[in-house]
Design an enzyme around this catalytic site. Structure first.
Site, PDB file in Angstrom:
ATOM      1  N   HIS A 198       0.801  -1.231   0.000  1.00 36.61           N
ATOM      2  CA  HIS A 198       0.000   0.000   0.000  1.00 36.61           C
ATOM      3  C   HIS A 198       0.825   1.269   0.000  1.00 36.61           C
ATOM      4  CE1 HIS A 198      -3.986  -1.861   0.809  1.00 36.61           C
ATOM      5  NE2 HIS A 198      -3.276  -2.755   1.480  1.00 36.61           N
TER       6      HIS A 198
ATOM      7  N   LYS B 124     -14.525   8.279  -3.885  1.00 39.19           N
ATOM      8  CA  LYS B 124     -15.783   8.598  -3.195  1.00 39.19           C
ATOM      9  C   LYS B 124     -16.304   9.948  -3.658  1.00 39.19           C
ATOM     10  CE  LYS B 124     -13.978   5.932   0.583  1.00 39.19           C
ATOM     11  NZ  LYS B 124     -13.108   5.971   1.765  1.00 39.19           N
TER      12      LYS B 124
ATOM     13  N   THR C 130      -8.520   6.623  -2.080  1.00 41.35           N
ATOM     14  CA  THR C 130      -9.875   6.093  -2.232  1.00 41.35           C
ATOM     15  C   THR C 130     -10.895   7.205  -1.992  1.00 41.35           C
ATOM     16  OG1 THR C 130      -9.628   5.277   0.023  1.00 41.35           O
ATOM     17  CG2 THR C 130      -9.434   3.665  -1.736  1.00 41.35           C
TER      18      THR C 130
ATOM     19  N   LYS D 123      -7.981  13.930   4.270  1.00 39.39           N
ATOM     20  CA  LYS D 123      -7.071  12.777   4.275  1.00 39.39           C
ATOM     21  C   LYS D 123      -6.067  13.001   5.399  1.00 39.39           C
ATOM     22  CE  LYS D 123      -6.178  13.984  -0.055  1.00 39.39           C
ATOM     23  NZ  LYS D 123      -6.232  12.782  -0.891  1.00 39.39           N
ATOM     24  N   ARG D 124      -5.263  11.974   5.737  1.00 36.95           N
ATOM     25  CA  ARG D 124      -4.196  12.192   6.712  1.00 36.95           C
ATOM     26  C   ARG D 124      -3.311  13.351   6.249  1.00 36.95           C
ATOM     27  NH1 ARG D 124      -3.540   8.245  11.018  1.00 36.95           N
ATOM     28  NH2 ARG D 124      -1.572   9.334  11.388  1.00 36.95           N
TER      29      ARG D 124
ATOM     30  N   LYS E 153       1.123  14.529   0.574  1.00 44.19           N
ATOM     31  CA  LYS E 153      -0.252  14.844   0.163  1.00 44.19           C
ATOM     32  C   LYS E 153      -0.420  16.347  -0.094  1.00 44.19           C
ATOM     33  CE  LYS E 153      -2.131  10.929   2.811  1.00 44.19           C
ATOM     34  NZ  LYS E 153      -2.826  10.037   1.864  1.00 44.19           N
TER      35      LYS E 153
HETATM   36  C1  26V Z   1       2.377   1.837   8.325  1.00 43.50           C
HETATM   37  C2  26V Z   1       2.473   1.831   9.691  1.00 43.50           C
HETATM   38  C3  26V Z   1       3.806   1.725  10.275  1.00 43.50           C
HETATM   39  C4  26V Z   1       3.828   1.502  11.751  1.00 43.50           C
HETATM   40  C5  26V Z   1       2.756   2.225  12.505  1.00 43.50           C
HETATM   41  C6  26V Z   1       1.384   1.966  11.970  1.00 43.50           C
HETATM   42  C7  26V Z   1       1.330   1.945  10.483  1.00 43.50           C
HETATM   43  C8  26V Z   1       0.116   2.019   9.864  1.00 43.50           C
HETATM   44  C9  26V Z   1       0.024   2.006   8.498  1.00 43.50           C
HETATM   45  C10 26V Z   1       1.151   1.929   7.709  1.00 43.50           C
HETATM   46  C11 26V Z   1       1.084   1.903   6.217  1.00 43.50           C
HETATM   47  C12 26V Z   1       0.031   2.726   5.677  1.00 43.50           C
HETATM   48  C13 26V Z   1      -0.070   2.586   4.209  1.00 43.50           C
HETATM   49  C14 26V Z   1      -1.360   3.152   3.706  1.00 43.50           C
HETATM   50  O1  26V Z   1      -2.289   3.437   4.458  1.00 43.50           O
HETATM   51  N1  26V Z   1      -1.440   3.304   2.422  1.00 43.50           N
HETATM   52  C15 26V Z   1      -2.627   3.826   1.789  1.00 43.50           C
HETATM   53  O2  26V Z   1      -3.384   2.705   1.345  1.00 43.50           O
HETATM   54  C16 26V Z   1      -4.571   3.095   0.687  1.00 43.50           C
HETATM   55  C17 26V Z   1      -5.337   1.841   0.362  1.00 43.50           C
HETATM   56  O3  26V Z   1      -4.630   1.075  -0.567  1.00 43.50           O
HETATM   57  C18 26V Z   1      -4.237   3.913  -0.545  1.00 43.50           C
HETATM   58  O4  26V Z   1      -5.447   4.344  -1.129  1.00 43.50           O
HETATM   59  C19 26V Z   1      -3.390   5.132  -0.179  1.00 43.50           C
HETATM   60  O5  26V Z   1      -2.965   5.797  -1.349  1.00 43.50           O
HETATM   61  C20 26V Z   1      -2.182   4.683   0.611  1.00 43.50           C
HETATM   62  O6  26V Z   1      -1.469   5.805   1.108  1.00 43.50           O
END
Ligand code: 26V
Length: 726
Positions: A283, A574, A570, A462-463, A468
């Site tokens: 992701h 929406k 995503t 978004k975050r 971003k």
């Molecule tokens: C990494 C970590 C590292 C440790 C702490 C907790 C944590 C939580 C999440 C992540 C990875 C996040 C990656 C992510 O959210 N990617 C998003 O995924 C979406 C669904 O595929 C996509 O639409 C977004 O573009 C993408 O940023």
């Protein structure tokens, strides 16, 4: 490891098609349904896009009648609650479990003991692992109802309990605090969701969480299989295990351990069975978000898994002597490559992202296994994001083409012939206007923000992250504010810029961006010359419920990431589905959205992913961009001279210096083209007939972004699964 479900009552009512009955019953009881629905806490057991995607996929799999289980952690505290104090983000705990969770079925009989640490005795090539610490994983099930209520799947969340409640000997000796220690240690594992979706977190507790829920879930899968089958070699034909990013990537070594050490398959056969079951979705390509764990930590917490990883690494290296794909590097286990070699399919989440995976992070592995990487562009559930969130538009669509779109969203294309009928486009415009009026009413009531519902509603939700580029958006707002002052009598369209999103608590730059937006909003909104044309609002505590309020009212969707950085997005889908036009870069799924809604109905700007790489290689790219655009230079100057931070003029020097200096995310270099595209947006909005047609094209062209289409792709390309015939 994350499921961002949001509220479930309305979802369940609509999917069971009970809306009218529930409305009449609540009316009889003298209860208003709307506020009642909003009383449910918004369960926020996820950070952002990855967790929300998992929630959409569960709903879709229930709709398509695919037997599926979501597995995760029942965090006591979900993603923090965000508020603002003097414009700054303040975090407080999300205590969703303090009221009962009415959806969960506690399953006291469903529990597994999960071990950590200890020692390993080798027995031939297999081993006996004796952990020196253990906790109990206990299941809590939430049913996820599919469209029309014909099928429900289970979201099974594990919570940690101590193996013994407390140490009686210590308690009797009077040491009450120490006696409760085992309980406290166990509970710590499922206490809190890590609130960081970009930076790799070196926390031991996070690795424990990952192993805890992965090990419990695998045991559950084997238990289910072994109830009715006896030949584990058939496991890959019966179970497909999809790893949502690398967070559960320890599943590879764990499944090999269960098969080799505990069920006595040869190592090679165990690996083959495990690989047949496992698939991995990537992701993000951001290097700081690719998980790596120090080998020492892994060896201490999971000694047997570390041995198996070494063995997998050695086997891989013997077969392919190139060190570039090593599962271990610089004393760390690389979870991306580990997930890749243990999976039979690896997928990206948009066409562009999948191409970049093949060209960059997984280039070498892709060369060795050219058929392993596939693309499955993300999707969203239309039941929540159109039917429930936007009842007016849903009714209009239903009156125009019937309700087949709910199960086959591509039928929205049937709307197109109606665009020549003035009545339809008028009705479409009236729906959007009514949604905007609702939003205006709520903003006034809930936040004391007064907006004109006729203004363009421009939304970035978004975050908060540098890639971003919320700072690009606010810089454009500053430049527009200055432009209005330069020519207060020019013809303009009124605009309300709405931001929402959380910053990771440790991400100082992102928190500064939030503060800047709030400070800019305070100055601009109080300016009588400009406020008829431009207003800015940052809404606190972005979550699924807030998204449901904002998206149906959006005119303009800001999807402005540095090309190559947003894996998919995503929210972009929406908003397009709900008739917002996108202003965006060629990044993530924007590329595919533009193809499907039509280039003339999408405001494109900025460098492509390839141009970004070239530009970044230019040592003075930011300085050049600033020298070439006086508007940008003037906007940046306000960050340096304290225009938005009067008592503390230095407050935003850091952001200004970053944009003028390293500017890794190329805010300066994309600014001029962003400004140009925004003025094109203004001109289009000034022509309501043109705008509504373009908005309707966005709805009609978004059908492909249904999560049902995405799930069918996984069934075909990854899982080899078929729906159950009832
Ligand atoms: C990494 C970590 C590292 C440790 C702490 C907790 C944590 C939580 C999440 C992540 C990875 C996040 C990656 C992510 O959210 N990617 C998003 O995924 C979406 C669904 O595929 C996509 O639409 C977004 O573009 C993408 O940023």
């Amino acid at each position: 490891m994350e499921f961002l479900l949001g509220r479930l009552l309305e979802d369940a009512i609509t999917n069971l098609r009970l809306t009218e009955r529930v409305q009449s019953v609540t009316r009889e009881l003298g209860i208003e349904l709307g506020p009642l629905l909003h009383d449910e806490p918004d369960s926020a057991l996820g950070n952002g896009g990855l967790g929300r995607l998992a929630a959409c996929f569960l709903e879709s799999m229930s709709t398509l009648k695919i037997p599926a289980h979501g597995y995760g952690i029942r965090y006591e505290y979900g993603l923090f609650r965000q508020s603002f104090v003097d414009g700054r983000q303040v975090e407080s705990p999300e205590t969703w479990l303090q009221t009962v969770d009415p959806w969960a079925f506690e399953r006291p009989e469903l529990k597994f003991e999960i071990g950590f640490g200890g020692k390993v005795e080798e027995i031939g090539t297999a081993a006996r692992w004796t952990p020196d610490e253990a906790v109990i994983a206990q299941a809590h099930d939430t049913p996820i109802v599919g469209w029309r209520g014909r099928w429900a799947n289970t979201l099974r969340l594990w919570s940690a309990r101590p193996t013994e409640i407390f140490d009686l000997a210590r308690f009797n000796a009077g040491d009450f605090a120490a006696a409760a220690e085992p309980e406290a240690l166990a509970r710590a594992i499922t206490r809190v969701l890590y609130p960081d979706d970009t930076t790799e977190s070196g926390k031991e507790l996070r690795l424990k969480q990952e192993y805890f829920f992965t090990a419990a879930s695998l045991r559950d899968i084997l238990r289910r299989f072994e109830r009715t089958h006896d030949d584990l070699r058939k496991l890959p034909t019966k179970a497909a295990i999809q790893l949502n990013d690398t967070h559960p990537a320890i599943a590879g070594p764990e499944l090999v351990r269960l098969l080799h050490d505990e069920r006595h398959f040869s190592f090679d056969e165990a690996v083959e069975i495990a690989r047949g079951c496992l698939a991995y979705t990537n992701h993000t390509l951001l290097p700081e978000a690719l998980e790596r764990w120090p080998e020492d930590l892994m060896r201490r917490l999971l000694p047997r898994h570390m041995q198996l990883i070494e063995r997998l690494d050695a086997a891989h290296e013997a077969k392919h002597p190139s060190r570039q794909v090593a599962l271990r590097a610089h004393g760390e286990v690389q979870m991306g490559p580990l997930a890749f070699v243990m999976a039979h399919r690896v997928n990206g989440v948009s066409k562009l992202h999948t191409r970049l995976m093949k060209d960059t992070v997984f280039a070498e592995l892709n060369r060795l296994y050219p058929d392993r990487i596939v693309n499955e562009t993300n999707g969203i559930t239309p039941r929540r994001w159109l039917m429930s969130a936007n009842p007016r538009l849903s009714s209009l669509i239903g009156e125009t083409i019937g309700n087949g779109w709910l199960a086959n969203l591509e039928r929205l294309a049937e709307l197109e012939p109606h665009f020549d009928d003035a009545g339809f486009l008028d009705a479409y415009a009236a729906v959007k206007h009514a949604n905007k009026r609702d939003l205006a009413g709520w903003l006034a009531r809930a936040h004391g923000v007064h907006i004109d519902p006729a203004a363009m509603i421009d939304i970035q939700i978004k975050r908060i992250h540098e890639y971003k580029r919320q700072h690009l958006n606010i810089l454009e707002a500053i430049a527009l504010w200055q432009d209005i002052h330069d020519a207060p009598n020019a013809e303009r369209v009124p605009r309300v810029k709405i931001f929402a999103g959380k910053a990771a608590p440790g991400y100082a730059f992102a928190k500064q961006i939030i503060r800047l937006i709030n400070d800019v909003a305070a100055v601009i909104n109080a300016d009588p010359v400009t406020s008829p044309w431009l207003q800015v609002a940052f809404l606190p505590n972005y979550n699924v419920s807030l998204a449901e309020r904002l998206i149906p009212a959006a005119d303009l969707s800001e999807q402005i990431s540095t090309a190559g950085k947003e894996a998919s997005g995503t929210g972009n889908m929406k908003m397009a589905l709900n008739g917002a036009l996108t202003i965006g870069t060629l990044d993530g799924a924007n590329v595919e959205i533009r193809e499907r809604v039509g280039a003339e109905n999408f405001f494109l700007f900025g460098m492509t992913a390839d141009e970004v790489l070239e530009r970044r290689a230019m040592p003075d790219h930011a300085a050049r961009a600033i020298a070439d655009d006086p508007r940008l230079a003037r906007a940046l100057e306000t960050l340096r001279n304290g225009t938005f931070s009067a008592p503390d003029p230095g407050r935003y020097r850091g952001i200004a210096d970053n944009i003028s200096g390293p500017d890794y995310f190329l805010v300066a270099s994309d600014f001029s083209d962003f400004w140009r595209a925004q003025r094109e947006v203004d001109r289009a909005f000034a022509d309501p007939a043109r705008w509504v047609r373009a908005a309707a094209h966005n709805t009609a062209g978004s059908g492909w972004f249904s999560a049902d289409r995405a799930i069918r792709g996984y069934m075909r390309d990854v899982w080899d699964a078929a729906p159950v015939e009832l």
